[in-house]
Design an enzyme around this catalytic site. Structure first.
Site, PDB file in Angstrom:
ATOM      1  N   LYS A 196       0.860  -1.171   0.000  1.00 49.55           N
ATOM      2  CA  LYS A 196       0.000   0.000   0.000  1.00 49.55           C
ATOM      3  C   LYS A 196       0.896   1.220   0.000  1.00 49.55           C
ATOM      4  CE  LYS A 196      -3.736   2.346   2.241  1.00 49.55           C
ATOM      5  NZ  LYS A 196      -4.853   2.222   3.175  1.00 49.55           N
ATOM      6  N   ARG A 206     -11.108   9.900   1.052  1.00 50.60           N
ATOM      7  CA  ARG A 206     -11.071  10.632   2.330  1.00 50.60           C
ATOM      8  C   ARG A 206     -12.270  11.575   2.454  1.00 50.60           C
ATOM      9  NH1 ARG A 206      -4.490  11.329   2.646  1.00 50.60           N
ATOM     10  NH2 ARG A 206      -4.126   9.084   2.733  1.00 50.60           N
ATOM     11  N   LYS A 219       0.920  10.001   5.478  1.00 54.57           N
ATOM     12  CA  LYS A 219       1.041   8.615   5.956  1.00 54.57           C
ATOM     13  C   LYS A 219       2.354   7.968   5.502  1.00 54.57           C
ATOM     14  CE  LYS A 219      -3.996   8.137   6.294  1.00 54.57           C
ATOM     15  NZ  LYS A 219      -5.179   7.276   6.133  1.00 54.57           N
ATOM     16  N   LYS A 250      -2.095  -1.545  -3.940  1.00 56.40           N
ATOM     17  CA  LYS A 250      -2.973  -0.372  -3.890  1.00 56.40           C
ATOM     18  C   LYS A 250      -2.151   0.887  -3.931  1.00 56.40           C
ATOM     19  CE  LYS A 250      -6.135   1.816  -0.647  1.00 56.40           C
ATOM     20  NZ  LYS A 250      -6.708   1.779   0.678  1.00 56.40           N
ATOM     21  N   SER A 276     -10.059   5.318  -5.221  1.00 54.94           N
ATOM     22  CA  SER A 276     -10.986   6.417  -5.471  1.00 54.94           C
ATOM     23  C   SER A 276     -10.460   7.426  -6.483  1.00 54.94           C
ATOM     24  CB  SER A 276     -11.320   7.103  -4.153  1.00 54.94           C
ATOM     25  OG  SER A 276     -10.146   7.605  -3.534  1.00 54.94           O
TER      26      SER A 276
HETATM   27  C1  PBG Z   1      -6.882   3.711   4.891  1.00 53.07           C
HETATM   28  C2  PBG Z   1      -7.569   3.522   3.611  1.00 53.07           C
HETATM   29  C3  PBG Z   1      -7.303   4.255   2.457  1.00 53.07           C
HETATM   30  C4  PBG Z   1      -8.185   3.793   1.493  1.00 53.07           C
HETATM   31  C5  PBG Z   1      -8.943   2.772   2.039  1.00 53.07           C
HETATM   32  N1  PBG Z   1      -8.550   2.619   3.371  1.00 53.07           N
HETATM   33  C6  PBG Z   1      -6.259   5.260   2.193  1.00 53.07           C
HETATM   34  C7  PBG Z   1      -6.097   6.409   3.087  1.00 53.07           C
HETATM   35  O1  PBG Z   1      -7.056   7.095   3.455  1.00 53.07           O
HETATM   36  O2  PBG Z   1      -4.956   6.697   3.408  1.00 53.07           O
HETATM   37  C8  PBG Z   1      -8.252   4.345   0.111  1.00 53.07           C
HETATM   38  C9  PBG Z   1      -9.265   3.773  -0.794  1.00 53.07           C
HETATM   39  C10 PBG Z   1      -9.506   4.597  -2.010  1.00 53.07           C
HETATM   40  O3  PBG Z   1      -8.862   5.636  -2.249  1.00 53.07           O
HETATM   41  O4  PBG Z   1     -10.374   4.190  -2.784  1.00 53.07           O
HETATM   42  N2  PBG Z   1      -6.920   2.638   5.739  1.00 53.07           N
END
Ligand code: PBG
Length: 327
Positions: A196, A206, A219, A250, A276
């Site tokens: 990730k 978010r 992060k 991811k 996303s």
């Molecule tokens: C964090 C989390 C993220 C996504 C799913 N769980 C990333 C984040 O906010 O740092 C992203 C999923 C997406 O962008 O579709 N646990």
């Protein structure tokens, strides 16, 4: 001399193109990530993700049942948690009736055949938007893992089929496996968000889960550097040794090389997450009329298969299922 090799011969007609096609995306490869929110009868648009909504549980189960009818094997549940329930340690993740637990139970009650994938990361529950417990400016690893283990058991008790871990804490997959085993959940699978990346493509998610205004800093101290590839192999090796049943990459499309390397090296069930930001970029192009919706979506999903992914988390899942079923 006449030309012997003409690769175009096999591209000439539809039947031969079909026969030669090396990879196909099918409904059985799709996992639909869904966003749940408190209330009843709520269907709330997410501005940066046109076509995707936050759903209250009563609406969620309708859409989950529809996914089941379309043949989509599994969904992944995320939530926009009431701001009053978020705190420094994300303790709501352990509350026995938190929104993820409730949603999981509701889906298992109404559409038991849909595979439910939950996530133990704390970002939905912390008031700083980080995936772990924040102490003196540091996301503390081992204390976070203790919470993740309890969350995993809680989610498994609620009926989750697969427990995923998206927060990239060290040693969490093994600890979660042990905790599940100790609780009698030896048959509940685990999905590691193995590679990730600290990516800019998570922005719309978010907004969806309401961490956009909360997140302090970034992060990078726990997600991977987008410049790295060998490190993904190291992570995968650990996750597999710690008993993970599936590994994930991811974001998706910017990291097809990582999917390819992991699948080639380990031959494990390998999942891609078309995140996303990827969704929103495609939709923005579609809305502007710059690209054709169905064509670029199907192409993007076929790329994941070509790279070696077995399944894809994609916000396009219901749309794609309908196209495939109608086709
Ligand atoms: C964090 C989390 C993220 C996504 C799913 N769980 C990333 C984040 O906010 O740092 C992203 C999923 C997406 O962008 O579709 N646990």
């Amino acid at each position: 001399m006449t030309m012997l090799n003409r690769p175009r011969r096999m591209r000439e007609s539809s039947f031969s193109r079909t026969l030669m096609r090396e990879n196909n995306i099918s409904v059985s490869n799709l996992i639909y990530p869904m966003f749940v929110i408190e209330g009843t009868g709520v269907r709330q648009d997410i501005e940066s993700m046109p076509g995707i909504q936050r759903l209250s549980i009563d609406e969620l189960i309708k859409d989950a049942s529809e996914c089941n009818q379309f043949g989509i094997p599994a969904i992944a549940i995320f939530a926009n948690v009431d701001i009053n329930k978020r705190n420094q340690t994300g303790s709501e993740v352990l509350s026995p009736d938190n929104i993820i637990v409730q949603a999981t139970k509701a889906i298992k009650d109404t559409a038991p055949d849909v595979g439910v994938i939950t996530d133990v990361a704390l970002d939905l529950f912390t008031d700083h938007g980080h995936d772990g417990i924040l102490r003196d400016g540091i996301i503390v690893n081992d204390e976070t893992v203790e919470t993740l283990c309890k969350a995993a058991v809680l989610q498994a008790d609620a009926g989750a089929d697969i427990i995923s871990a998206s927060e990239m804490m060290d040693g969490r997959m093994g600890a979660i496996r042990d905790a599940l085993n100790d609780a009698g959940h030896t048959d509940i699978g685990t999905l590691a968000y193995t590679a990730k990346y600290a990516s800019g493509y998570y922005g719309p998610y978010r907004e969806a889960v309401g961490t956009d205004g909360l997140l302090k800093g970034d992060k990078r101290s726990y997600f991977m550097d987008p410049a790295n590839s060998d490190e993904a192999l190291y992570e995968a090796q650990l996750d597999i040794a710690e008993g993970s049943d599936m590994i994930m990459v991811k974001p998706g499309m910017p990291y097809l090389d990582i999917i390819y390397r992991l699948k080639t090296e380990f031959g494990m069930p390998t999942i891609a997450y078309q995140v996303s930001g990827e969704y929103s970029m495609i939709m923005a192009g579609v809305e502007k009329g710059f690209v054709e919706e169905q064509r670029v979506i199907m192409e993007s999903l076929t790329c994941f298969k070509r790279a070696g992914a077995d399944a894809v988390l994609t916000y396009f899942a219901p749309r794609v299922a309908q196209w495939l079923n109608d086709g």
